[in-house]
Design a protein around this motif. Structure first.
Motif, mmCIF file in Angstrom:
data_model
loop_
_atom_site.group_PDB
_atom_site.id
_atom_site.type_symbol
_atom_site.label_atom_id
_atom_site.label_comp_id
_atom_site.label_asym_id
_atom_site.label_seq_id
_atom_site.Cartn_x
_atom_site.Cartn_y
_atom_site.Cartn_z
ATOM 1 N N GLY A 170 0.803 -1.222 0.000
ATOM 2 C CA GLY A 170 0.000 0.000 0.000
ATOM 3 C C GLY A 170 0.831 1.265 0.000
ATOM 4 N N MET A 171 2.092 1.173 0.421
ATOM 5 C CA MET A 171 2.961 2.344 0.382
ATOM 6 C C MET A 171 3.220 2.810 -1.044
ATOM 7 N N PHE A 172 3.110 1.894 -2.007
ATOM 8 C CA PHE A 172 3.319 2.249 -3.405
ATOM 9 C C PHE A 172 2.013 2.659 -4.083
ATOM 10 N N ALA A 173 0.891 2.508 -3.388
ATOM 11 C CA ALA A 173 -0.398 2.827 -4.007
ATOM 12 C C ALA A 173 -0.560 4.311 -4.248
ATOM 13 N N ILE A 174 0.146 5.128 -3.442
ATOM 14 C CA ILE A 174 0.011 6.570 -3.611
ATOM 15 C C ILE A 174 0.711 7.070 -4.856
ATOM 16 N N CYS A 175 1.588 6.211 -5.420
ATOM 17 C CA CYS A 175 2.369 6.619 -6.594
ATOM 18 C C CYS A 175 1.665 6.336 -7.909
ATOM 19 N N SER A 176 0.896 5.273 -7.972
ATOM 20 C CA SER A 176 0.298 4.911 -9.248
ATOM 21 C C SER A 176 -1.002 4.152 -9.031
ATOM 22 N N ARG A 177 -1.805 4.137 -10.067
ATOM 23 C CA ARG A 177 -3.053 3.387 -10.023
ATOM 24 C C ARG A 177 -2.791 1.889 -10.030
ATOM 25 N N LEU A 178 -1.718 1.461 -10.695
ATOM 26 C CA LEU A 178 -1.369 0.037 -10.719
ATOM 27 C C LEU A 178 -1.057 -0.462 -9.322
ATOM 28 N N GLY A 179 -0.295 0.332 -8.539
ATOM 29 C CA GLY A 179 0.002 -0.054 -7.163
ATOM 30 C C GLY A 179 -1.244 -0.155 -6.320
ATOM 31 N N SER A 180 -2.194 0.744 -6.558
ATOM 32 C CA SER A 180 -3.454 0.709 -5.819
ATOM 33 C C SER A 180 -4.268 -0.528 -6.177
ATOM 34 N N CYS A 181 -4.264 -0.900 -7.456
ATOM 35 C CA CYS A 181 -5.001 -2.103 -7.880
ATOM 36 C C CYS A 181 -4.404 -3.366 -7.275
ATOM 37 N N ILE A 182 -3.068 -3.448 -7.253
ATOM 38 C CA ILE A 182 -2.404 -4.622 -6.673
ATOM 39 C C ILE A 182 -2.696 -4.704 -5.179
ATOM 40 N N THR A 183 -2.667 -3.559 -4.505
ATOM 41 C CA THR A 183 -2.972 -3.535 -3.073
ATOM 42 C C THR A 183 -4.404 -3.984 -2.811
ATOM 43 N N THR A 184 -5.327 -3.585 -3.676
ATOM 44 C CA THR A 184 -6.728 -3.994 -3.516
ATOM 45 C C THR A 184 -6.867 -5.512 -3.629
ATOM 46 N N ILE A 185 -6.145 -6.107 -4.564
ATOM 47 C CA ILE A 185 -6.194 -7.574 -4.727
ATOM 48 C C ILE A 185 -5.652 -8.265 -3.481
ATOM 49 N N VAL A 186 -4.515 -7.782 -2.975
ATOM 50 C CA VAL A 186 -3.929 -8.372 -1.763
ATOM 51 C C VAL A 186 -4.867 -8.182 -0.571
ATOM 52 N N ALA A 187 -5.518 -7.022 -0.492
ATOM 53 C CA ALA A 187 -6.457 -6.763 0.604
ATOM 54 C C ALA A 187 -7.653 -7.705 0.537
ATOM 55 N N CYS A 188 -8.112 -8.013 -0.669
ATOM 56 C CA CYS A 188 -9.219 -8.976 -0.816
ATOM 57 C C CYS A 188 -8.815 -10.347 -0.299
ATOM 58 N N VAL A 189 -7.581 -10.757 -0.601
ATOM 59 C CA VAL A 189 -7.072 -12.042 -0.106
ATOM 60 C C VAL A 189 -7.002 -12.037 1.421
ATOM 61 N N SER A 190 -6.489 -10.950 1.981
ATOM 62 C CA SER A 190 -6.374 -10.870 3.438
ATOM 63 C C SER A 190 -7.740 -10.891 4.112
ATOM 64 N N THR A 191 -8.732 -10.219 3.509
ATOM 65 C CA THR A 191 -10.087 -10.223 4.070
ATOM 66 C C THR A 191 -10.682 -11.623 4.038
ATOM 67 N N PHE A 192 -10.463 -12.325 2.940
ATOM 68 C CA PHE A 192 -11.005 -13.690 2.816
ATOM 69 C C PHE A 192 -10.440 -14.599 3.906
ATOM 70 N N PHE A 193 -9.124 -14.568 4.108
ATOM 71 C CA PHE A 193 -8.520 -15.471 5.083
ATOM 72 C C PHE A 193 -8.755 -14.997 6.518
ATOM 73 N N THR A 194 -8.892 -13.693 6.729
ATOM 74 C CA THR A 194 -9.246 -13.213 8.066
ATOM 75 C C THR A 194 -10.649 -13.674 8.436
ATOM 76 N N LEU A 195 -11.560 -13.588 7.476
ATOM 77 C CA LEU A 195 -12.923 -14.075 7.710
ATOM 78 C C LEU A 195 -12.931 -15.583 7.901
ATOM 79 N N ALA A 196 -12.142 -16.303 7.094
ATOM 80 C CA ALA A 196 -12.072 -17.762 7.226
ATOM 81 C C ALA A 196 -11.513 -18.160 8.587
ATOM 82 N N ALA A 197 -10.519 -17.409 9.079
ATOM 83 C CA ALA A 197 -9.947 -17.710 10.397
ATOM 84 C C ALA A 197 -10.972 -17.488 11.499
ATOM 85 N N ALA A 198 -11.736 -16.397 11.406
ATOM 86 C CA ALA A 198 -12.737 -16.108 12.439
ATOM 87 C C ALA A 198 -13.848 -17.149 12.435
#
Length: 334
Positions: A170-198
């Motif tokens: 996410g530190m690179f998301a402020i520089c480009s739209r591509l960085g923001s898109c990649i961060t969004t994908i990683v965040a979706c993965v983290s949300t899925f596994f955080t929900l799965a863990a709970a």
């Protein structure tokens, strides 16, 4: 969008991802041997044998129930008399801790995919003649939970790593739209596994505690879930979900390309029809609107007609000789 607004658009989901990571980290720290009671209370479930031990030591425990219960009761009473039972056992994600009189005095080694086996930890295998005497209500949930701990440990670890990765990327998301898109994908993965863990933690520990509570209540043994650790699990899910939404919104905050600066008038890229000579100084040009441009062309055209007519009548050799009917939309005076 201004730099301040863009920074706020990226900073908000990063803080939410950091809060998710902190919640998971607190869950992981449960079971560390410490005098801090706040960390001691981060257990997934607790087994309280203080009442059972008190009645055994005072010889006031009344045996009630079927023969199966009596056979399992004997090794429990022997372990209590031999001092192998503690007043309570707090079971965490990585280990368990036990103690007497409300104070922890022992924690088992922390290990991955840990599950609590009361037959071993209560030293019942030394006095229990046959394993068939263990009630199925205790044995079956324990076997099912042992298999589920492998999945539970994996989803917890992936949730923690993916949330940490979302913060770093996410530190690179402020520089480009591509960085923001990649961060969004990683965040979706983290949300899925955080929900799965709970979900996995709630279902596995809830099922185990429900079965053991029903089975051990006749022995004056209390079993209950730890509310704080499950609250942290679902709080992490909430933070992660909102962070993912904000990460997806951040793709609109970052421009995909830089804006081109406007070129000065008279340079390449502007229509020649909008530029007309003023006749003042070297390279002097002025951009006019449609009406002014039309009026200027008419005046210049009338002026040239007069000059060419005067030159033609005089029979001279002026600059327009032979080009009396020519039209020059642009005129440049040095």
């Amino acid at each position: 969008m201004g730099k301040l607004a863009r920074f706020a658009c990226i900073f908000t989901p990063m803080v939410l991802s950091l809060l998710t990571l902190i919640c998971l980290l607190i869950v992981f720290t449960g079971g560390i041997e410490t005098k801090d009671t706040q960390f001691q209370s981060l257990y997934h479930y607790q087994i309280d044998l203080s009442e059972f031990k008190g009645k055994v030591q005072n010889n006031t425990y009344m045996v009630q129930g079927a023969k199966l219960v009596d056979n399992f009761l004997y090794p429990l009473k022997m372990s209590a008399k031999n001092g192998d039972l503690k007043d309570f056992y707090n079971v965490y994600l990585w280990d368990y801790c036990s103690g007497n009189d409300g104070k922890l005095d022992h924690c088992s080694p922390r290990q991955a995919k840990y599950f609590f086996n009361p037959i071993v930890e209560w030293n019942l295998n030394n006095t229990l003649a046959q394993e068939k005497y263990v009630p199925e209500a205790i044995n079956k949930p324990m076997q099912a939970f042992q298999k589920g701990t492998q999945w539970l440990f994996v989803v917890y670890v992936i949730a923690f790593i993916s949330n940490a990765a979302a913060i770093v990327i996410g530190m690179f998301a402020i520089c480009s739209r591509l960085g923001s898109c990649i961060t969004t994908i990683v965040a979706c993965v983290s949300t899925f596994f955080t929900l799965a863990a709970a979900i996995s933690s709630t279902v596995l520990f809830g099922t185990l505690v429900g079965a053991w509570k029903a089975a051990l209540t006749p022995y004056e043994i209390q079993v209950h879930l730890g509310p704080r650790v499950f609250a942290l699990d679902w709080l992490a899910v909430a933070f992660s979900l909102v962070a993912t939404l904000f990460w997806s919104f951040s793709t609109c905050c970052v421009s995909g390309k830089s804006n081109k600066k406007s070129m000065p008038s008279g340079e390449k890229g502007f229509p020649a029809s909008n530029i007309i000579s003023t006749g003042v100084g070297k390279h002097s040009y002025q951009q006019l609107d449609d009406q002014e441009q039309l009026l200027a062309h008419q005046q210049q055209h009338a002026h040239r007609d007069i000059e060419m007519q005067d030159t033609a009548y005089a029979g001279g050799s002026g600059p327009y000789k032979g080009r009396e009917s020519a039209y020059e939309p642009m005129r440049h005076q040095a």
